[in-house]
Design a protein around this motif. Structure first.
Motif, PDB file in Angstrom:
ATOM      1  N   ARG A 224       0.844  -1.072  -0.221  1.00 10.92           N
ATOM      2  CA  ARG A 224      -0.021   0.034  -0.048  1.00 10.92           C
ATOM      3  C   ARG A 224       1.021   1.271  -0.135  1.00 10.92           C
ATOM      4  N   SER A 225       0.428   2.409  -0.482  1.00  5.94           N
ATOM      5  CA  SER A 225       1.211   3.672  -0.699  1.00  5.94           C
ATOM      6  C   SER A 225       1.631   4.072   0.544  1.00  5.94           C
ATOM      7  N   TRP A 226       0.609   3.947   1.410  1.00  2.04           N
ATOM      8  CA  TRP A 226       1.152   4.519   2.911  1.00  2.04           C
ATOM      9  C   TRP A 226       2.300   3.859   3.767  1.00  2.04           C
TER      10      TRP A 226
ATOM     11  N   GLU B 239       5.635   4.471   0.730  1.00  2.00           N
ATOM     12  CA  GLU B 239       6.242   5.870   0.677  1.00  2.00           C
ATOM     13  C   GLU B 239       6.838   6.214   2.083  1.00  2.00           C
TER      14      GLU B 239
ATOM     15  N   GLY C 112       5.023   3.979  -6.375  1.00  3.99           N
ATOM     16  CA  GLY C 112       4.050   4.961  -6.271  1.00  3.99           C
ATOM     17  C   GLY C 112       4.330   6.221  -6.953  1.00  3.99           C
TER      18      GLY C 112
ATOM     19  N   THR D 282      -0.178  10.229   1.496  1.00  5.07           N
ATOM     20  CA  THR D 282      -0.464   9.530   0.390  1.00  5.07           C
ATOM     21  C   THR D 282      -1.604  10.345  -0.659  1.00  5.07           C
TER      22      THR D 282
ATOM     23  N   TYR E 269      -6.798   6.964  -2.635  1.00  5.44           N
ATOM     24  CA  TYR E 269      -6.688   5.676  -2.736  1.00  5.44           C
ATOM     25  C   TYR E 269      -7.963   5.118  -2.317  1.00  5.44           C
TER      26      TYR E 269
ATOM     27  N   THR F 174      -7.294   9.415   2.181  1.00  8.46           N
ATOM     28  CA  THR F 174      -5.865   9.577   2.085  1.00  8.46           C
ATOM     29  C   THR F 174      -5.150   9.182   3.210  1.00  8.46           C
TER      30      THR F 174
END
Length: 1175
Positions: free
Chosen positions: A94-96, A99, A137, A307, A310, A376
């Motif tokens: 997942r992006s969180w 990143e 990402g 983020t 999503y 987010t």
């Protein structure tokens, strides 16, 4: 085992939760009985007190979680994890997580496709690349090269580039991996030099991610270690190495792993050996902790990461699968319909019905995004603060046998990532839409130029996430009103965009065209934009206000305290049940809303109005929360603090005294509109009023105000013979006041004629015989030269009554010179068109209602456009989805190999088995005999790409009496899969006339949804012509008479409305079928008219010369500017002391230290988050 009771929570989207515990999710690719996983789950239980205290201090917090580097995720509050039909969730992708765990990175993937990479090795390599791409990402850059004798880009248009790893580019790379062929001998020297030189170019020119760089080498073996290449490109400034190298060795029978491992270990990378699909994801994810080592060693920096938008737990890869499920359901429906009544299945009526249904689905480019819970997130990494740990490793002794040894070594471990979600809905409420006003809005832009929130962000189509839903650029939703070609963004727009992404503060003015009402209507105006950065985030807030009427707003409030002091209860203004308030606006609300459930927003409002009467009522000054002492500001005016309790509340979402304005404005509006139902009810007793309502079939009248209040009055059915409308009641569909389409249109119509009403009917697809007409008029408050919209009034009446009245008027002559009427419809036909060119009522029947006039009378609509009655406005849709024929889908959904897992492999084998049987049967001409008798579940396995046509003369249906629905080069394919616009499909997928096989008639085309650009012409009435004598030296079309068949119509404005009357001479031939169009009389001396061409309001795909959208954007637009955000930590001098670079090493953590580290991290994280998000 702990038994816990789950209760639905309004605060958590109605999901059953338990706020006393957290729960743990373990992905399917992680063994939940592994000792390290069990131990990590156990010691992370001590996070529960931190979660609970955070939520008690700030009940507005959404989900809190800790994602472990072992793969599990601990989430608060506890829920029962359900993800149907398959659970693909892994927090580490997942992006969180990604990143926060690593700084932005440039990645070059080198894939060995020499002759030895065949069979399972090829499938494992594809799976490795796919999983690498899943970990990237919007702040990362990537490219993939396949190499054998030569090294080439996987996607040709990505030549010599690193492309942003957004969903669109990642999808392009994944699709390119499906068609790779193995051949020749691998040239590692060429591939490594190509990768190093590309990364060096981006590093020197300050392009790309501008932080970490890495090469991912996927191969089944290397001949030697290529030390000279690393010395030349990577070891010039030791100990700093600009590029990390990660190696993925593929295959079971690998003779020597030492060289592959050496390459990774000597270049600060990591080595893994892969032989099966099941282990790929877990091993690929090992590169993340390695790239996080400098951050861990630094210790002092805990970057806070925000983020992009999503969709909660939904995996983007599900888009293709869900679309395939839709196609399978359509396939099953076809078979069931065929088996139920074979004769009816082939009738023209049935095929037209199926076509209409699919056409409606094709045009449905929007959908309800609420089911996906757009979010987010803000997150931060959690570090293991130990410097050394004992590890157990396997050692080969005398090249004869393996032994296990324990030793102490230097480590820099990432424990995981802590984070919390912020629902997009909550942010939208913070934007105070009631203060912005009608047709104004606010949106948020990320550092990449992508919109986080925007009213035109449409992430869902047909209930499925769009392939590139979270990478919509602000330049793609703010359409400048010019004549530019697609993706030719104006310099003014790009300058505005640069200022926004660079977090400047300022304003801009742009002329904008915008679509609304499901892209069926269009308008244009000048908007003033104000923008400013959101502190401590990569986001910029932009407020867009209509210049003509958005600069002022009505400020009128009723002080509740004063009313109570005067002995007046404000609740008396809200008597009865015929009123609603905006369901998405916050008037007053309890912080712990689970403790105070209400049946409706109206019940909640009345509760707080009653509470204002009680002694001790205080307006909360601010909605804020303490960071660490668990004390919150009380609801007192003197600012003293008290402990928060379940009765704590807030009013509005705006900081400061503005909190109360929305509620006070609502009370004022309720007071001044209290007369509405009473006065209407009294007047209804008058015979004149009754006669008026019966004649026009009025069913409801209403008023909606700027504070979100909507009142209405119902009227009984005129006679017992008339039945109530089957449509939902007005109050069900129309309770959002200024956000309703009829409210927005009425405000715009005010500047055409303040006394006029906007009349609207449902579009053709939604029209029923008992449909209602909605009429609305805007009320402005004016002081001097300042004016602002205050309310909209209107009524609804039966369309059948309008038709009868219209028919009666157009069938009667009132002047002696009148010789013909629209009574019979054989000589003249009368149409009332709205300001966007849709038929409101027609004298020839109700079937025309809601249709675009260009579909009803294309020749007349073309001349109306040529004469300037309607202005054609070209709209680009940069968020569209088209459906490409998917040869790969005929064999598998995503990859050509079997999916992981025993069930997936069984389905894959069954599908292949059925395909082979059907192929054999078709060859011996038995398939048409057996097909109709096969069970449904057997048919569902078939994914043949055989094309079909529904019936022989389908083209005749496409071009009928109502004119062509599409041009030859932009025709909609009949089948569900052929839903994309702009795809050539002569015969619509096959030739039923040449092949009468039932199999070919029933099978659908398999497709894959792809991001694309579409264009559509929408139309807007030129009201300024009505009272003008000429336009550009041309005669006013409203003052021109008909001229036999050169101009077989007349047009007149219908006063006090947004309608025009068009009377058409039916004795003239249809000019749309004629080869040329003579110039109408009165235009002989004018300049030559531009050709109008075909008229349709159906979007069509923009053809970029068979190039994909991702390639076209790079070729024409290039990469739009972006701003790097956050701290870059990509090196540390002590990293050279870490020798762990392979999967065989495992550390034994100190769990007490982990607990202390996590608790401290969460404490700091929530403190920082509150400081950022607080008022």
């Amino acid at each position: 085992m702990k038994e816990m009771v789950l209760k639905p929570s309004r605060h958590f989207q109605g999901i059953p939760v338990n706020t006393s515990y957290s729960s743990v999710h373990v992905p399917t690719n992680v063994y939940d009985k592994a000792p390290d996983v069990i131990k990590a789950i156990k010691w992370s239980e001590d996070l529960d007190p931190v979660f609970i205290s955070n939520y008690q201090v700030d009940p507005s917090l959404s989900w809190q979680y800790f994602g472990s580097s072992h793969g599990f995720m601990r989430q608060y509050p506890a829920i029962q994890w359900k993800q149907e039909p398959v659970d693909l969730f892994d927090c580490r992708t997942r992006s969180w997580y990604i990143e926060a765990a690593t700084s932005p990175k440039d990645i070059v993937v080198l894939v060995d496709f020499s002759g030895s990479m065949t069979g399972m090795r090829k499938e494992v390599a594809r799976h490795v690349v796919s999983n690498i791409l899943d970990t990237l990402g919007n702040n990362d850059y990537v490219n993939i090269f396949n190499f054998s004798e030569e090294t080439t880009e996987l996607v040709p248009c990505f030549k010599d580039l690193l492309v942003q790893a957004n969903l669109g580019n990642v999808r392009e790379l994944k699709m390119a991996m499906e068609d790779i062929e193995t051949k020749d001998i691998a040239n590692f020297t060429s591939a490594l030099i190509k990768a190093f030189e590309l990364l060096q170019l981006y590093r020197e020119e300050r392009q790309g991610a501008r932080c970490n760089q890495a090469i991912m080498l996927v191969t089944d073996g290397v001949p030697y270690n290529f030390q000279e290449i690393f010395e030349e490109y990577n070891w010039r400034k030791l100990p700093f190495m600009p590029v990390r190298v990660f190696t993925y060795l593929i295959g079971k029978e690998v003779a020597d792993v030492r060289e592959v491992k050496w390459i990774a270990c000597e270049n600060q990378g990591y080595y893994v050996h892969l032989s099966t699909l099941a282990e790929v994801r877990e091993q690929v994810l090992n590169y993340i902790p390695v790239m996080a080592r400098p951050m861990v060693l630094n210790k002092t920096e805990h970057p806070i990461v925000w983020t992009p938008v999503y969709a909660d737990v939904t995996d983007p890869k599900m888009t293709d699968w869900l679309w395939e499920v839709k196609e399978c359901a359509e396939q099953k429906s076809r078979f069931e319909s065929y088996r139920k009544n074979r004769q009816k299945f082939h009738t023209r009526e049935e095929q037209e019905r199926q076509y209409d249904q699919k056409l409606k689905r094709v045009q449905n480019q929007s959908g309800d995004s609420l089911e996906y819970q757009l979010m987010t997130s803000v997150s931060m990494p959690v570090f293991d603060r130990r410097e050394n740990a004992n590890i157990t490793e396997r050692v080969l002794v005398n090249e004869a046998y393996w032994v296990q040894r324990m030793r102490e070594t230097r480590i820099a471990n990432l424990l995981g990532v802590a984070g919390t979600d912020i629902p997009i809905q909550d942010i939208q409420k913070l934007m105070a839409p009631h203060m912005l006003g009608v047709n104004a809005y606010a949106f948020i832009v990320t550092n990449n130029g992508y919109v986080l929130i925007h009213p035109d962000l449409r992430p869902v189509f047909q209930g499925i996430l769009k392939p590139s839903y979270n990478s919509v650029d602000m330049a793609e939703v703010e359409l400048v009103d010019d004549n530019s070609l697609p993706r030719e963004f104006s310099p003014e727009l790009l300058a505005f965009r640069d200022a926004v992404i660079n977090q400047s503060t300022g304003s801009a003015m742009l002329s904008i065209k915008y679509h609304y009402d499901d892209m069926k209507r269009v308008s244009r105006l000048r908007r003033r934009y104000y923008y400013a950065p959101i502190a401590n985030t990569p986001f910029t807030l932009v407020v867009a206000i209509p210049e003509q009427y958005g600069m002022y707003r009505v400020h009128a409030v009723e002080e509740i305290r004063r009313s109570h002091a005067e002995g007046t209860s404000v609740t008396k203004y809200f008597k009865g049940k015929k009123w609603r308030i905006h369901p998405d606006w916050v008037y007053c609300k309890y912080l712990y809303d689970n403790e105070h459930p209400f049946e409706s927003p109206e019940k909640e409002l009345l509760h707080f109005l009653e509470r204002t009467k009680q002694p001790g009522w205080k307006w909360p000054l601010k909605r804020s929360f303490p960071a660490s002492d668990f004390i919150t500001q009380s609801n007192t005016s003197d600012g003293k603090s008290d402990k928060m309790n379940k009765d704590s509340y807030f009013c509005g979402w705006v900081c400061g005294p503005g909190d109360r304005n929305l509620l006070l404005s609502l009370v004022f509006d309720a007071k001044v509109t209290e007369w509405f139902p009473k006065n209407i009810s009294q007047s209804s007793k008058e015979e004149k009023g009754k006669e008026f309502k019966q004649r026009f079939g009025i069913t409801v009248s209403f008023v909606a105000t700027r504070s979100g209040l909507t009142r209405w009055q119902d009227y009984p059915v005129a006679s017992d013979s008339e039945e109530a409308s089957s449509e939902p009641h007005f109050s069900v569909l129309n309770k959002r006041a200024i956000d309703e389409v009829w409210y927005k249109r009425a405000v715009e119509q005010h500047f055409v004629d303040p006394a006029s009403y906007v009349y609207s009917v449902p579009f053709k697809a939604d029209y029923k015989n008992d449909s209602l007409v909605t009429a609305s008029n805007a009320i402005f408050h004016t002081e001097g030269r300042k004016s602002a919209p205050a309310a909209v009034v209107g009524f609804q009446f039966r369309h059948s009554a309008l038709y009868a009245r219209f028919k009666n008027i157009t069938s009667t002559c009132v002047e002696a010179s009148c010789s013909r009427t629209c009574a019979s419809g054989e000589e003249l036909t009368c149409f009332a068109l709205d300001n966007n060119g849709y038929v409101v009522v027609s004298s020839r029947g109700m079937n025309d209602t809601g249709q675009f006039f260009g579909d009803v009378k294309p020749d007349i609509m073309r001349q109306l456009v040529q004469e300037g009655v309607y202005n054609r406005i070209h709209i680009y849709d940069y968020q569209a989805v088209c459906f490409r024929p998917n040869e790969a889908a005929a064999q598998s959904s995503i990859s050509s190999g079997p999916p992981p897992g025993p069930f997936g492999q069984f389905i894959w084998l069954m599908q292949k088995f059925v395909e082979q049987i059907m192929f054999f049967l078709s060859k011996i001409s038995l398939s048409h005999i057996l097909w109709a008798y096969l069970p449904d579940y057997v048919r569902a396995f078939s994914s043949s790409d055989i094309v079909y046509d529904s019936y022989e003369n389908q083209e005749e249906m496409m071009v009928g009496s109502n004119g062509p629905a599409h041009s030859d080069d932009s025709r909609v394919i009949m089948d569900e899969g052929g839903g994309g616009h702009g795809q050539s499909s002569h015969g619509h997928g096959g030739d039923m006339g040449n092949n009468k096989s039932p199999l070919n008639a029933l099978l659908i085309n398999r497709t894959r949804p792809q991001p694309c650009d579409q264009e559509v012409d929408l139309y807007l009435l030129q009201h300024q012509l009505i009272n003008s004598d000429k336009l550009h030296n041309k005669k006013n079309p409203y003052k021109m008479s008909s001229n036999q068949c050169n101009r077989p119509y007349v047009v007149q404005a219908i006063t006090l409305s947004n309608l025009i009357l068009v009377v058409v001479d039916e004795l003239c031939p249809d000019r749309s079928t004629m080869p040329t169009t003579p110039t109408p009389k009165g235009y002989e001396d004018d300049e030559e008219e531009d050709e109008v061409g075909d008229l349709t309001v159906m979007p069509s795909e923009i053809d970029y010369n068979s190039s994909s959208l991702a390639c076209h954007k790079l070729r024409v637009v290039g990469e739009l500017p972006r701003r790097n955000h956050g701290v870059c930590i990509n090196s540390h001098p002590n990293e050279k002391e870490i020798t762990l670079c392979g999967r065989a090493s495992q550390g034994k953590p100190s769990h007490l230290l982990h607990i202390a580290t996590l608790q401290l991290s969460f404490f700091l994280f929530v403190r920082i988050f509150r400081n950022v998000g607080g008022c």
